[in-house]
Design an enzyme around this catalytic site. Structure first.
Site, PDB file in Angstrom:
ATOM      1  N   ASP A 160       0.844  -1.202   0.000  1.00 24.75           N
ATOM      2  CA  ASP A 160       0.000   0.000   0.000  1.00 24.75           C
ATOM      3  C   ASP A 160       0.879   1.252   0.000  1.00 24.75           C
ATOM      4  OD1 ASP A 160      -2.431   1.419   0.283  1.00 24.75           O
ATOM      5  OD2 ASP A 160      -2.182   1.533   2.455  1.00 24.75           O
ATOM      6  N   HIS A 161       0.590   2.180  -0.876  1.00 21.94           N
ATOM      7  CA  HIS A 161       1.313   3.465  -0.945  1.00 21.94           C
ATOM      8  C   HIS A 161       2.822   3.325  -1.042  1.00 21.94           C
ATOM      9  CE1 HIS A 161      -2.024   6.176  -0.496  1.00 21.94           C
ATOM     10  NE2 HIS A 161      -2.506   5.391   0.441  1.00 21.94           N
ATOM     11  N   HIS A 180      -6.590  10.572   4.539  1.00 26.17           N
ATOM     12  CA  HIS A 180      -6.033   9.548   5.432  1.00 26.17           C
ATOM     13  C   HIS A 180      -6.039  10.034   6.881  1.00 26.17           C
ATOM     14  CE1 HIS A 180      -3.856   8.192   1.627  1.00 26.17           C
ATOM     15  NE2 HIS A 180      -4.577   7.154   2.003  1.00 26.17           N
ATOM     16  N   HIS A 206      -9.640   5.295  -0.688  1.00 30.25           N
ATOM     17  CA  HIS A 206      -8.681   5.375   0.427  1.00 30.25           C
ATOM     18  C   HIS A 206      -9.277   6.247   1.524  1.00 30.25           C
ATOM     19  CE1 HIS A 206      -4.730   3.757  -1.141  1.00 30.25           C
ATOM     20  NE2 HIS A 206      -5.544   3.586  -2.160  1.00 30.25           N
ATOM     21  N   SER A 223     -11.502   5.291   7.121  1.00 30.26           N
ATOM     22  CA  SER A 223     -11.757   5.441   8.564  1.00 30.26           C
ATOM     23  C   SER A 223     -12.437   6.778   8.810  1.00 30.26           C
ATOM     24  CB  SER A 223     -10.442   5.424   9.352  1.00 30.26           C
ATOM     25  OG  SER A 223      -9.791   4.201   9.209  1.00 30.26           O
ATOM     26  N   THR A 259      -6.638   3.592  10.086  1.00 27.69           N
ATOM     27  CA  THR A 259      -6.741   4.284  11.370  1.00 27.69           C
ATOM     28  C   THR A 259      -7.727   3.611  12.327  1.00 27.69           C
ATOM     29  OG1 THR A 259      -6.218   6.306  10.206  1.00 27.69           O
ATOM     30  CG2 THR A 259      -7.206   6.565  12.363  1.00 27.69           C
TER      31      THR A 259
END
Ligand code: 13P
Length: 348
Positions: free
Chosen positions: A82-83, A180, A208, A211, A233
């Site tokens: 991821d990322h 994020h 993305h 949360s 998160t």
């Protein structure tokens, strides 16, 4: 290597109108708890690792653990980078057997983003690996990645068409108003933009920063074409808090095993996101006692009356006719949950 690529998983989700959750894992315990919840709820799941997780846990250990996990858990699951931004790292880990990667070159201008993504796509496809890329830029904090709100921008639908065509990427992370990490106020998602992108681009779309996004907004995004939802998160905070609390309350504890201190909270958080098999919905923090199913089965829920005051506090009163085998009175099903919590549910 028996790890699978996410391509088929996401195309199936796209065709059938649901989304596969991608949970950010950090260590053995977070892998175990996500898998426990996914297996209990028979949901496909993606275990996602950011660069600092890979650095911390070591890709060889992660790949070995997840490969073993996929043998012993009878659900579609895979490991996803991821990322990741470092081209050499991505290629090295693909070579080791990873079948799903995100190359995040969204900080660059369009042409450079295309160039970097295309390079990874060409490489990954030779190894049967799936590639996700991001167009537009999400704000917030994820791992070492920090993007100021003023530097974030939403995905342009016309650019998305050109990007997908020019890179051959398998799935696209779109910026439609999420960020994020923790939100300062409720995020407002640009559903019109999402619908427009969906109508112009045919590959699976990824959300993305899920949360803290209200449940209905996540559902709406899935209805409008999101096939993968990323959550970090909302698992890492309950997990870290549970560890802190456990060691604070048990200052003489000396075994660094987290099965009690961390897993239970995380299990509950994961099951929220996985209810109904394949999509995500943690919007609450629970405070209360967790009881095993054997005890819960003996409790008559229709006798329980709980009242609390406050606009952002819900209670389990709404579950007063809840039969653990059949689901709650509002029609939601939780037949496979292992444990149930009595207490407060606080919107966070
Ligand atoms: P959150 O931490 O906001 O859930 O974002 C997760 C994410 O998008 C990982 O890529």
């Amino acid at each position: 290597m028996s790890l699978i690529s996410t391509k088929e998983m996401l195309i199936k989700a796209q065709e059938e109108g649901y989304a596969v959750p991608a949970f950010n894992i950090h260590n053995l315990e977070t892998i175990q708890v996500v898998l426990d919840a996914a297996r209990d709820l028979k949901s496909p799941v993606i275990l996602a690792a950011t660069p600092s997780t890979v650095k911390y846990a070591d890709e060889n250990y992660l790949l070995a653990i997840i490969e073993k996990a996929s043998e012993i858990n009878n659900i579609p699951l895979t490991f996803h980078l991821d990322h990741h931004e470092n081209i050499e790292d991505i290629k090295r880990i693909i070579k080791l057997g990873c079948k799903s990667v995100m190359i995040d070159a969204s900080k660059y201008e369009f042409r450079k983003n295309v160039e970097i993504v295309k390079d990874i796509v060409d490489y990954a496809h030779k190894y049967g690996a799936t590639v996700e890329a991001e167009l537009g830029k999400l704000g917030g904090v994820e791992d070492d990645l920090k993007v100021d709100e003023k530097d974030s921008f939403l995905t342009d639908p016309n650019e998305a068409v050109e990007f997908v065509k020019a890179t051959g990427v398998d799935s696209l992370a779109v910026a439609i108003g999420t960020a994020h990490g923790l939100y300062k106020s409720e995020p407002k998602l640009d559903f019109d933009r999402l619908e427009k992108i969906r109508s112009m681009v045919d590959i699976p779309l990824v959300l993305h920063g899920a949360s803290g996004v209200p449940y209905d907004a996540v559902q709406n995004a899935i209805e409008k074409g999101i096939c993968k939802v990323n959550i970090a998160t909302e698992l890492k905070i309950p997990f870290s808090n549970a560890i802190k609390e456990y060691f604070n309350e048990n200052p003489n504890a000396s075994y660094p095993r987290l099965s009690y201190g961390g897993n239970d909270n995380n299990y509950r958080a994961s099951t929220y996101w996985l209810r109904d098999g394949s999509y995500l919905r943690l919007k609450t923090l629970e405070v209360g006692y967790t009881l095993p199913k054997s005890i819960v089965n003996k409790i008559r829920f229709n006798k329980i009356r709980v009242f609390f005051i406050g606009t952002n506090i819900l209670t389990f009163a709404k579950f007063k006719e809840w039969d653990p085998e059949m689901g709650s009175s509002n029609g939601e099903k939780y037949p496979l949950a292992k444990t149930f919590t009595l207490g407060l549910t606080v919107n966070i």
